[in-house]
Design a protein around this motif. Structure first.
Motif, PDB file in Angstrom:
ATOM      1  N   UNK A  65      18.358   2.176 -12.540  1.00  0.00           N
ATOM      2  CA  UNK A  65      19.220   1.010 -12.768  1.00  0.00           C
ATOM      3  C   UNK A  65      19.317   0.161 -11.493  1.00  0.00           C
ATOM      4  N   UNK A 118      27.261  -0.578   2.882  1.00  0.00           N
ATOM      5  CA  UNK A 118      27.017  -0.231   1.493  1.00  0.00           C
ATOM      6  C   UNK A 118      25.801   0.646   1.310  1.00  0.00           C
ATOM      7  N   UNK A 133      20.297  -7.812   3.502  1.00  0.00           N
ATOM      8  CA  UNK A 133      21.425  -7.371   2.689  1.00  0.00           C
ATOM      9  C   UNK A 133      22.180  -8.577   2.126  1.00  0.00           C
ATOM     10  N   UNK A 175       9.151   0.957   1.980  1.00  0.00           N
ATOM     11  CA  UNK A 175      10.551   0.552   1.911  1.00  0.00           C
ATOM     12  C   UNK A 175      11.290   1.333   0.842  1.00  0.00           C
ATOM     13  N   UNK A 182      20.674   6.409 -12.561  1.00  0.00           N
ATOM     14  CA  UNK A 182      21.291   5.483 -11.601  1.00  0.00           C
ATOM     15  C   UNK A 182      20.264   4.785 -10.707  1.00  0.00           C
ATOM     16  N   UNK A 240      22.380   2.075   0.003  1.00  0.00           N
ATOM     17  CA  UNK A 240      21.076   1.418  -0.142  1.00  0.00           C
ATOM     18  C   UNK A 240      20.859   0.274   0.830  1.00  0.00           C
ATOM     19  N   UNK A 241      21.746   0.134   1.810  1.00  0.00           N
ATOM     20  CA  UNK A 241      21.519  -0.854   2.862  1.00  0.00           C
ATOM     21  C   UNK A 241      20.500  -0.259   3.836  1.00  0.00           C
ATOM     22  N   UNK A 242      19.548  -1.073   4.259  1.00  0.00           N
ATOM     23  CA  UNK A 242      18.525  -0.561   5.162  1.00  0.00           C
ATOM     24  C   UNK A 242      19.143  -0.225   6.518  1.00  0.00           C
ATOM     25  N   UNK A 243      18.773   0.919   7.070  1.00  0.00           N
ATOM     26  CA  UNK A 243      19.279   1.311   8.384  1.00  0.00           C
ATOM     27  C   UNK A 243      18.186   1.099   9.431  1.00  0.00           C
ATOM     28  N   UNK A 244      18.527   0.902  10.705  1.00  0.00           N
ATOM     29  CA  UNK A 244      19.865   0.891  11.298  1.00  0.00           C
ATOM     30  C   UNK A 244      20.691  -0.322  10.872  1.00  0.00           C
ATOM     31  N   UNK A 245      21.988  -0.141  10.776  1.00  0.00           N
ATOM     32  CA  UNK A 245      22.855  -1.223  10.325  1.00  0.00           C
ATOM     33  C   UNK A 245      24.194  -1.179  11.054  1.00  0.00           C
ATOM     34  N   UNK A 246      24.773  -2.347  11.227  1.00  0.00           N
ATOM     35  CA  UNK A 246      26.095  -2.449  11.834  1.00  0.00           C
ATOM     36  C   UNK A 246      26.922  -3.421  11.004  1.00  0.00           C
ATOM     37  N   UNK A 250      18.200  -6.563   9.038  1.00  0.00           N
ATOM     38  CA  UNK A 250      18.732  -5.783   7.914  1.00  0.00           C
ATOM     39  C   UNK A 250      19.953  -6.449   7.289  1.00  0.00           C
ATOM     40  N   UNK A 257      10.977   2.139   6.191  1.00  0.00           N
ATOM     41  CA  UNK A 257      12.284   1.485   6.151  1.00  0.00           C
ATOM     42  C   UNK A 257      13.181   2.290   5.236  1.00  0.00           C
TER      43      UNK A 257
END
Lengths: 197, 630
Positions: free
Chosen positions: B321, B411, A88, B226, B318, B413-419, A84, B390
């Motif tokens: 866009x 940020x 990004x 996604x 939004x 719209x960032x795909x999760x899971x995220x760190x 991810x 996703x």
């Protein structure tokens, strides 16, 4: 080369052990490009990055391991976070350029690395002020267009430097910084247009 | 009860018993996957929707759904509807937002959680209200799945922030549910839709429910769903249309919304909802507000709700866009949520997107169907090669820096899971502690974002200013829920972090509520006992029927008829709600079949002694023959 945590065989650099097929931990040296199986370069199509991301997710997403052993679930989560993060970073040309420059040892965005070129900073400041002062849609839209054209030009320069070795590192580093200003400028114009609609 | 299991192995169990729950503002549903396809479950009256309404009686008794709604007028303030609007909200936010309100907010509660005063002494939180709704759906699923639920996927609006998601998890915990995943409603809908249609492309999901509006754009590519972007308004929905209509007519009578008594508001809102629903099919209807009858045409209704409906414009612009496309370029616009039944909503969507929306699946059910599928993937029959969801983080997460500015770390719209990690440096000589404030939102200033948590990192070794470096890590799991950690990096000293949520319940409170709920748990126990009795009855019936076919030769004259009568009696008892009757019928059938079972047992033993294989034997039978368990 590390061994597979499950069967002990040599596992290579893949996310899956070639012997037993079990999911593996990413090496700390795994690059974001490797995480998506993409070539490490500046010229990449957004569609290709997205496609590579979906493919990588298909293999490592924790949902595919929901009923697997805790170790596999943990690794899947870690790899997915990496995938991810790679998506990004690499889907956005400016961030991609920053990442490639970082591999060359250039840290864009750090306090110490920021340009002290007064003329440049003054220009950016003036552009922002112009946005704040402009109140008609046409004027703002023109400024947005200008910012996008400049962005395109800067990206072309970065492609030439990073992929073809044409130009200088310092110029490339400055270009990335300029791109950040362009982004913020475009965001500001967008926000203002949004209010006016 | 093992006697009749001879020859009847228990039903094959593949994975756990799981369900998907759409916990809606006005209605909730539960779905399961059976024989490979998702379906929503109905109550005994055949209704699949359960109004998200809970009535709290003076003696601690609780009614949920249609019964609760029917009693709404009985005692003002005792009936809580639309509790979802208040999940993860503070009291001040709740009161300021609702002009016309049928709620009695508990006085003096200005903490991080809303409290409704439901009877003299009793006050409840939105989480407890939602837990009552969840308990009913859980019981419904347990009856259909013939046993206790192992886990559930619960849907939430994509636009729910961290506090609202956490509140939903707390509600599930209070209901005794294991949450497999919090799934975004539009994503869930697209799963049901995409699997149904098997189409690839770019789709928008327009989800207008009772209290929330979500707009998401998804890319469907060979089974990967996604989410590209998501937006919306967690305080906009069909309930607002009711409010528009009710306020309009109350004003005609000189009643101002802000000072309208709760009982008047309750009645007016119910009439407004009825009129709204009627106008979906007819052009004109009438409604009675405080004894006065009014006519309302669809055109008038459309005009009344237009200002509210206009609020979907911004979020739609939004997300389009974000993806960089025009509405007309999308491959489809999917309608989700009961409020998309309103004709004015449909035509407005068509206008905004430049294309007619798709509504082939029931907009009320599609979210629960998708949730059932995801539950099955996660905890039921398991992952499928051709399906993967996703999802993204709906709102950016950041930390307050000097001057009240937000430093975004993760940020939107960032795909999760995220760190993600961010380093902060000390700003004073000898500084040993650092305060952090975690916020969620898109704006630059902290004051314009939503506060999530504050924490202090202590134990930093004294150093010169700028020398101490603290690394803050924000992680968002697949449920969209945040976890924060921090450490000092130059010396490697791990410092302690204590996060205090700005909204919602802390763990201790949740634990206490769970304990409290056991005190009021008779109803819950009753439904559980009923579910268990039905499961047992089902098992007995299946085993006996199979035995009667397999060993028809062992039946004596007249025995077949006696057993059939017993079966019919148990079937009748099972369709009722009295667990004692079911258990009695089981007992009776057991006695009736005792001899038949004995004959089958003897034959099995004879076969075993003869060196042949033994049938599946579950328990020793009467007499002096002991049969070991297999």
């Amino acid at each position: 080369m590390a061994d597979c945590w499950s069967c002990g065989a040599e596992r290579g650099v893949d996310f899956f052990c070639p012997t037993c097929g079990k999911i593996q931990a990413a090496s700390p040296k795994t690059t974001l490009f490797e995480a998506l199986g993409l070539p490490a370069r500046m010229r990449l199509e957004r569609g290709d990055v997205d496609k590579a991301f979906r493919e990588a997710s298909r293999n490592v997403h924790p949902d595919r391991f929901a009923q697997a052993a805790p170790m596999e679930r943990k690794l899947a989560l870690q790899l997915t976070e990496l995938v991810n993060q790679a998506h990004q970073t690499l889907r956005d040309p400016r961030r991609r350029a920053e990442y490639l420059l970082k591999a060359e040892g250039v840290e864009v965005g750090h306090d110490q690395a920021r340009t002290r070129d007064r003329a440049f900073l003054m220009e950016m400041l003036e552009l922002q002020e112009r946005v704040d002062e402009t109140s008609e849609v046409a004027g703002l839209e023109q400024m947005l267009k200008d910012a996008k054209a400049r962005t395109k030009h800067l990206l072309a320069g970065l492609e030439a430097y990073l992929d073809d070795g044409v130009g200088e590192q310092a110029v490339a580093a400055r270009a990335v910084e300029e791109l950040r200003y362009m982004e913020r400028l475009a965001e500001r114009i967008d926000a203002k247009l949004e209010e006016m609609y | 009860m093992g006697l009749l299991q001879i020859g009847g192995a228990p039903a094959e169990k593949c994975g756990g018993r799981v369900a998907g729950i759409d916990l809606g503002t006005t209605y909730s549903l539960v779905g399961i996957v059976q024989d490979g396809s998702p379906k929503v479950l109905a109550d005994e009256a055949g209704r699949v929707t359960l109004p998200s309404v809970v009535w709290f009686g003076p003696g601690g008794e609780v009614e949920v759904g249609y019964e609760a709604r029917a009693r709404a007028a009985e005692r003002v303030g005792a009936t809580i509807a639309s509790a979802k609007r208040f999940m993860g909200r503070a009291q001040v936010e709740a009161q300021a937002a609702d002009e016309l309100t049928p709620f009695h907010f508990a006085a003096g509660a200005d903490g991080p959680v809303v409290y409704f005063q439901v009877s003299g002494e009793r006050r409840v939180t939105p989480m407890e209200v939602s837990a009552e709704v969840l308990k009913v759906l859980k019981a419904r699923a347990e009856v259909a799945l013939e046993g206790p639920l192992d886990g559930a996927v619960i849907t939430v609006p994509a636009y729910f922030d961290d506090a609202q998601r956490q509140a939903t998890k707390d509600a599930a915990r209070l209901a005794g549910l294991t949450v497999l995943r919090l799934l975004n409603e539009p994503t869930s809908a697209s799963l049901a839709y995409g699997l149904d249609k098997k189409r690839d492309g770019l789709f928008a999901v327009f989800d207008l429910g009772g209290g929330t509006f979500d707009i998401s754009i998804l890319k469907l590519d060979e089974g990967v769903f996604q989410v590209l972007t998501t937006g919306g308004d967690s305080r906009l929905g069909g309930d607002d249309f009711d409010r528009d209509v009710a306020q309009h007519f109350l004003r005609k009578q000189g009643v101002e919304p802000a000072t309208c008594p709760a009982d008047v508001a309750t009645r007016a809102l119910a009439e407004a909802r009825r009129a709204k629903e009627a106008l979906t099919d007819v052009d004109e209807t009438s409604l009675i507000i405080e004894g006065v009858q009014y006519t309302l045409t669809r055109a008038e209704f459309d005009a009344l709700i237009q200002p509210t409906l206009n609020r979907v414009r911004g979020p739609i612009r939004r997300v389009l866009k974000d993806v960089g496309v025009d509405g007309a370029e999308l491959d489809g616009v999917v309608l989700v949520g009961g409020s998309t039944r309103v004709p004015a909503v449909r035509s407005f969507v068509a206008e905004l997107f430049g294309q007619a929306p798709l509504a082939d699946l029931d907009p009320d059910q599609v979210v629960a169907l998708g949730a059932a599928v995801q539950a099955d993937l996660l905890g039921g029959s398991g992952a499928r090669d051709d399906v993967l969801l996703l999802d993204v983080l709906p709102l950016s997460l950041g930390v307050e820096t000097m001057g009240g500015v937000v430093e975004k770390i993760l940020h939107r719209n960032q795909t999760i899971p995220a760190t993600a990690r961010q380093e902060f440096t000390t700003y004073a000589d000898g500084q040993t502690g650092m305060d952090f404030h975690v916020v969620q939102g898109e704006r630059e200033m902290v004051a314009d974002c939503r506060s999530l948590a504050r924490f202090k990192l202590s134990g930093i070794p004294p150093m010169g200013a700028g020398m101490g470096r603290v690394e803050v890590t924000l992680s968002v799991d697949a449920d969209g829920i945040l976890e924060v950690s921090a450490k000092e990096t130059t010396t490697g000293v791990e410092a302690s972090v204590q996060v205090k949520p700005s909204y919602g319940l802390d763990d201790e409170t949740v634990e206490r509520m769970i304990l409290d709920s056991f005190a009021h748990a008779e109803d819950d126990v009753a439904s559980r006992v009923l579910a268990e009795a039905r499961v047992e009855a089902e098992r007995i019936l299946a085993a006996l029927r199979r035995a009667m076919i397999e060993d028809a030769a062992l039946l004596e004259p007249g025995e077949q008829e006696r057993l059939e009568a017993g079966i019919a009696a148990l079937e009748a008892a099972k369709s009722g709600t009295n667990h004692t009757r079911i258990n009695d019928a089981i007992q009776k059938l057991d006695e009736l079949s005792l001899e038949f079972a004995g004959r089958r047992m003897n034959r099995s033993i004879a076969a075993a002694l003869g060196g042949k294989s033994v049938d599946f034997v579950d328990a020793p039978t009467q007499g002096n023959t002991e049969v070991p368990r297999p």
